[in-house]
Scaffold this motif. Structure first.
Motif, PDB file in Angstrom:
ATOM      1  N   ARG A 276      26.158  38.244  46.931  1.00 36.11           N
ATOM      2  CA  ARG A 276      26.572  39.624  47.185  1.00 36.11           C
ATOM      3  C   ARG A 276      28.077  39.713  47.408  1.00 36.11           C
ATOM      4  O   ARG A 276      28.732  40.666  46.958  1.00 36.11           O
ATOM      5  N   ASP A 277      28.648  38.716  48.077  1.00 35.48           N
ATOM      6  CA  ASP A 277      30.096  38.720  48.293  1.00 35.48           C
ATOM      7  C   ASP A 277      30.856  38.581  46.972  1.00 35.48           C
ATOM      8  O   ASP A 277      31.879  39.248  46.755  1.00 35.48           O
ATOM      9  N   LEU A 278      30.361  37.717  46.087  1.00 35.22           N
ATOM     10  CA  LEU A 278      31.021  37.561  44.787  1.00 35.22           C
ATOM     11  C   LEU A 278      30.947  38.842  43.962  1.00 35.22           C
ATOM     12  O   LEU A 278      31.932  39.260  43.341  1.00 35.22           O
ATOM     13  N   LEU A 279      29.785  39.470  43.971  1.00 31.80           N
ATOM     14  CA  LEU A 279      29.642  40.717  43.222  1.00 31.80           C
ATOM     15  C   LEU A 279      30.443  41.843  43.862  1.00 31.80           C
ATOM     16  O   LEU A 279      30.937  42.732  43.163  1.00 31.80           O
ATOM     17  N   SER A 280      30.590  41.800  45.173  1.00 29.69           N
ATOM     18  CA  SER A 280      31.378  42.831  45.854  1.00 29.69           C
ATOM     19  C   SER A 280      32.851  42.725  45.483  1.00 29.69           C
ATOM     20  O   SER A 280      33.547  43.741  45.372  1.00 29.69           O
ATOM     21  N   GLN A 281      33.346  41.509  45.288  1.00 30.47           N
ATOM     22  CA  GLN A 281      34.734  41.347  44.854  1.00 30.47           C
ATOM     23  C   GLN A 281      34.970  42.019  43.505  1.00 30.47           C
ATOM     24  O   GLN A 281      35.982  42.694  43.304  1.00 30.47           O
ATOM     25  N   LYS A 282      34.035  41.842  42.603  1.00 27.84           N
ATOM     26  CA  LYS A 282      34.163  42.475  41.297  1.00 27.84           C
ATOM     27  C   LYS A 282      34.076  43.989  41.414  1.00 27.84           C
ATOM     28  O   LYS A 282      34.808  44.725  40.731  1.00 27.84           O
ATOM     29  N   LEU A 283      33.199  44.469  42.294  1.00 29.27           N
ATOM     30  CA  LEU A 283      33.065  45.912  42.481  1.00 29.27           C
ATOM     31  C   LEU A 283      34.326  46.512  43.086  1.00 29.27           C
ATOM     32  O   LEU A 283      34.800  47.571  42.651  1.00 29.27           O
ATOM     33  N   LEU A 284      34.904  45.840  44.072  1.00 30.04           N
ATOM     34  CA  LEU A 284      36.137  46.338  44.684  1.00 30.04           C
ATOM     35  C   LEU A 284      37.285  46.363  43.678  1.00 30.04           C
ATOM     36  O   LEU A 284      38.107  47.294  43.681  1.00 30.04           O
ATOM     37  N   HIS A 285      37.347  45.346  42.841  1.00 27.72           N
ATOM     38  CA  HIS A 285      38.390  45.337  41.812  1.00 27.72           C
ATOM     39  C   HIS A 285      38.204  46.486  40.830  1.00 27.72           C
ATOM     40  O   HIS A 285      39.184  47.125  40.412  1.00 27.72           O
ATOM     41  N   THR A 286      36.967  46.783  40.469  1.00 29.96           N
ATOM     42  CA  THR A 286      36.705  47.897  39.557  1.00 29.96           C
ATOM     43  C   THR A 286      37.103  49.228  40.186  1.00 29.96           C
ATOM     44  O   THR A 286      37.700  50.092  39.528  1.00 29.96           O
ATOM     45  N   ILE A 287      36.786  49.404  41.464  1.00 32.82           N
ATOM     46  CA  ILE A 287      37.157  50.644  42.156  1.00 32.82           C
ATOM     47  C   ILE A 287      38.673  50.771  42.246  1.00 32.82           C
ATOM     48  O   ILE A 287      39.244  51.848  42.010  1.00 32.82           O
ATOM     49  N   TRP A 288      39.337  49.679  42.589  1.00 33.49           N
ATOM     50  CA  TRP A 288      40.794  49.710  42.697  1.00 33.49           C
ATOM     51  C   TRP A 288      41.437  50.025  41.350  1.00 33.49           C
ATOM     52  O   TRP A 288      42.384  50.819  41.261  1.00 33.49           O
ATOM     53  N   LYS A 289      40.935  49.433  40.290  1.00 35.25           N
ATOM     54  CA  LYS A 289      41.489  49.681  38.959  1.00 35.25           C
ATOM     55  C   LYS A 289      41.251  51.122  38.522  1.00 35.25           C
ATOM     56  O   LYS A 289      42.117  51.743  37.887  1.00 35.25           O
ATOM     57  N   SER A 290      40.084  51.662  38.859  1.00 33.65           N
ATOM     58  CA  SER A 290      39.802  53.052  38.504  1.00 33.65           C
ATOM     59  C   SER A 290      40.710  54.011  39.258  1.00 33.65           C
ATOM     60  O   SER A 290      41.245  54.973  38.683  1.00 33.65           O
ATOM     61  N   ASN A 291      40.920  53.759  40.547  1.00 32.62           N
ATOM     62  CA  ASN A 291      41.816  54.620  41.329  1.00 32.62           C
ATOM     63  C   ASN A 291      43.247  54.558  40.799  1.00 32.62           C
ATOM     64  O   ASN A 291      43.935  55.587  40.705  1.00 32.62           O
ATOM     65  N   ARG A 292      43.695  53.372  40.451  1.00 34.75           N
ATOM     66  CA  ARG A 292      45.049  53.242  39.914  1.00 34.75           C
ATOM     67  C   ARG A 292      45.181  53.956  38.573  1.00 34.75           C
ATOM     68  O   ARG A 292      46.196  54.613  38.294  1.00 34.75           O
ATOM     69  N   HIS A 293      44.150  53.835  37.761  1.00 33.49           N
ATOM     70  CA  HIS A 293      44.193  54.458  36.437  1.00 33.49           C
ATOM     71  C   HIS A 293      44.317  55.979  36.547  1.00 33.49           C
ATOM     72  O   HIS A 293      45.170  56.589  35.892  1.00 33.49           O
ATOM     73  N   PHE A 294      43.492  56.587  37.384  1.00 33.02           N
ATOM     74  CA  PHE A 294      43.537  58.038  37.503  1.00 33.02           C
ATOM     75  C   PHE A 294      44.787  58.509  38.245  1.00 33.02           C
ATOM     76  O   PHE A 294      45.244  59.631  38.038  1.00 33.02           O
ATOM     77  N   TYR A 295      45.353  57.667  39.094  1.00 33.52           N
ATOM     78  CA  TYR A 295      46.605  58.030  39.756  1.00 33.52           C
ATOM     79  C   TYR A 295      47.764  58.048  38.761  1.00 33.52           C
ATOM     80  O   TYR A 295      48.634  58.920  38.813  1.00 33.52           O
ATOM     81  N   GLU A 296      47.768  57.100  37.842  1.00 33.80           N
ATOM     82  CA  GLU A 296      48.879  56.998  36.905  1.00 33.80           C
ATOM     83  C   GLU A 296      48.768  57.981  35.747  1.00 33.80           C
ATOM     84  O   GLU A 296      49.783  58.477  35.249  1.00 33.80           O
ATOM     85  N   PHE A 297      47.556  58.286  35.298  1.00 29.11           N
ATOM     86  CA  PHE A 297      47.396  59.057  34.067  1.00 29.11           C
ATOM     87  C   PHE A 297      46.571  60.324  34.253  1.00 29.11           C
ATOM     88  O   PHE A 297      46.068  60.874  33.275  1.00 29.11           O
ATOM     89  N   SER A 298      46.428  60.783  35.488  1.00 25.88           N
ATOM     90  CA  SER A 298      45.612  61.975  35.708  1.00 25.88           C
ATOM     91  C   SER A 298      46.228  63.225  35.095  1.00 25.88           C
ATOM     92  O   SER A 298      45.519  64.145  34.691  1.00 25.88           O
ATOM     93  N   ASN A 299      47.556  63.287  35.014  1.00 31.03           N
ATOM     94  CA  ASN A 299      48.226  64.479  34.486  1.00 31.03           C
ATOM     95  C   ASN A 299      48.861  64.227  33.120  1.00 31.03           C
ATOM     96  O   ASN A 299      49.787  64.927  32.721  1.00 31.03           O
ATOM     97  N   LYS A 300      48.378  63.215  32.387  1.00 37.56           N
ATOM     98  CA  LYS A 300      48.941  62.893  31.084  1.00 37.56           C
ATOM     99  C   LYS A 300      47.839  62.910  30.026  1.00 37.56           C
ATOM    100  O   LYS A 300      46.704  62.528  30.294  1.00 37.56           O
ATOM    101  N   CYS A 301      48.201  63.356  28.839  1.00 34.27           N
ATOM    102  CA  CYS A 301      47.258  63.352  27.712  1.00 34.27           C
ATOM    103  C   CYS A 301      47.251  61.958  27.093  1.00 34.27           C
ATOM    104  O   CYS A 301      47.838  61.712  26.028  1.00 34.27           O
ATOM    105  N   TRP A 302      46.596  61.053  27.771  1.00 39.72           N
ATOM    106  CA  TRP A 302      46.603  59.658  27.344  1.00 39.72           C
ATOM    107  C   TRP A 302      45.177  59.211  27.110  1.00 39.72           C
ATOM    108  O   TRP A 302      44.355  59.956  26.596  1.00 39.72           O
ATOM    109  N   ARG A 303      44.821  58.009  27.512  1.00 42.73           N
ATOM    110  CA  ARG A 303      43.511  57.461  27.193  1.00 42.73           C
ATOM    111  C   ARG A 303      42.374  58.210  27.886  1.00 42.73           C
ATOM    112  O   ARG A 303      41.252  58.220  27.395  1.00 42.73           O
TER     113      ARG A 303
END
Length: 364
Positions: A276-303
């Motif tokens: 569960r700890d190993l899978l949680s690391q992957k889940l936290l990384h996915t959440i962090w990457k998603s938050n960063r993605h929407f922070y950087e490109f939320s107001n841009k006509c990009w991907r």
């Protein structure tokens, strides 16, 4: 259901045959999401003991022509087209008693229903050939379609998943683009090796004969290669740890069912916590990457916008068109050729003759 769909997606499943869905009635919730938008289901309106389903990933342009579902939720047949090829997908869940009689009736109906290439899966509760079980490593799938098969590990159910890879005309290998997994930067061993590599590089190349700009630009290539090597090693080790823990948990579950000892239970609980700890690391990384993605490109006509439009495009996928000769074109090359002929004839067509062009005045 979400965990099941995530597991299927992580294993790059294109078509999933599911048994024992335990869904009751036609109003039961469907096993689908944006990654598996198309599904067919057979449920029992009285009990939840049975139920089968066939779901398709969004990457499979399956056009259904007919389906047949057992009212008791024991089998499901679906046939249709993928590109220019006809397929019949069938899943069967045999009862614990009278398997041979049930299977004979189901296969008789399947023989009348089938069209094109038949792909049959399910839980038959019997060995098809007692002298040649699946553990022998042989297969009766035609060599022209078969690529490989493997049996997974029991973790979501009391049955082990079986994965079969078939050759498809839709297969189009993609060129992958490497990206840095930022979560490895929290590993002290990883950062130490990167620091040592940079220190050694600048110590070896700090020379008046080499321009500082050249040294700086070259170190980017050096550090990129080192990052790829270390990230690949880290990814393989991380995946190996998950596989080892999954196998260990499966063995401990079997041992605990047999022995019923406290030591086995404590060890099983500890291994589950590690997984569960190993899978949680992957889940936290996915959440962090998603938050960063929407922070950087939320107001841009990009991907983000491109992916939204791509989902709309998948929903309006053209499976077939009628050609100039009146026949239905289902292959991608034939569809493109039909649109090409239509566009050429539309552009080069002569407009109707208009007498008013030859007069300076108009009569009202």
């Amino acid at each position: 259901m979400r965990h099941l769909l995530r597991t299927l997606w992580s294993q790059k499943t294109s078509i999933a045959f599911i048994q024992e869905t335990h869904l009751k009635g036609k109003d039961a919730p469907k096993i689908r999401d944006r990654r598996f938008p198309q599904g067919f289901y057979a449920t029992n309106s009285e009990v939840k003991r049975t139920g089968v389903a066939i779901i398709f990933a969004h990457s499979v342009p399956f056009l259904s022509s007919a389906s047949q579902a057992d009212p008791l939720g024991r089998f499901l047949f679906v046939k249709g087209m993928i590109a220019e090829h006809r397929y019949t997908f069938a899943t069967i869940y045999c009862p614990n008693k009278g398997q041979h009689r049930f299977l004979a009736k189901a296969l008789t109906q399947l023989e009348r229903f089938r069209d094109g290439t038949l792909v049959l899966a399910g839980d038959l509760n019997i060995p098809l050939d007692p002298r040649r079980d699946s553990s022998a490593g042989t297969s009766t799938i035609p060599p022209a379609l078969y690529k490989e098969s493997k049996t997974g590990i029991k973790h979501d159910s009391d049955h082990a998943p079986v994965q079969v890879t078939l050759k498809s005309p839709l297969f189009n290998p993609r060129e992958l683009q490497w990206r840095l997994n930022e979560s490895v930067l929290t590993d002290t061993n990883f950062t130490t090796q990167i620091t040592q590599t940079l220190t050694q590089y600048f110590a070896d190349n700090d020379s008046p004969a080499i321009a500082p700009l050249t040294v700086w630009e070259a170190q980017k290539c050096v550090i990129l290669g080192q990052l790829i090597i270390l990230c690949t090693q880290w990814k393989r080790q991380h995946a190996a740890n998950i596989v080892d823990l999954t196998h260990t948990i499966a063995d401990l579950k079997t041992r605990h069912k047999r022995d019923q000892t406290d030591d086995t239970y404590l060890l099983l609980t500890d291994k589950r916590r590690q997984l569960r700890d190993l899978l949680s690391q992957k889940l936290l990384h996915t959440i962090w990457k998603s938050n960063r993605h929407f922070y950087e490109f939320s107001n841009k006509c990009w991907r983000t916008l491109a992916r939204t439009l791509q989902q709309k495009q998948r929903q309006h996928h053209i499976h077939q068109v009628k050609g100039r000769d009146g026949t239905m074109k289902r292959a991608l090359a034939d569809i493109l050729q039909a649109f090409r002929h239509f566009s050429r004839s539309y552009i080069t067509s002569t407009p109707p003759h208009d007498e008013r062009r030859h007069h300076n005045t108009y009569t009202v």
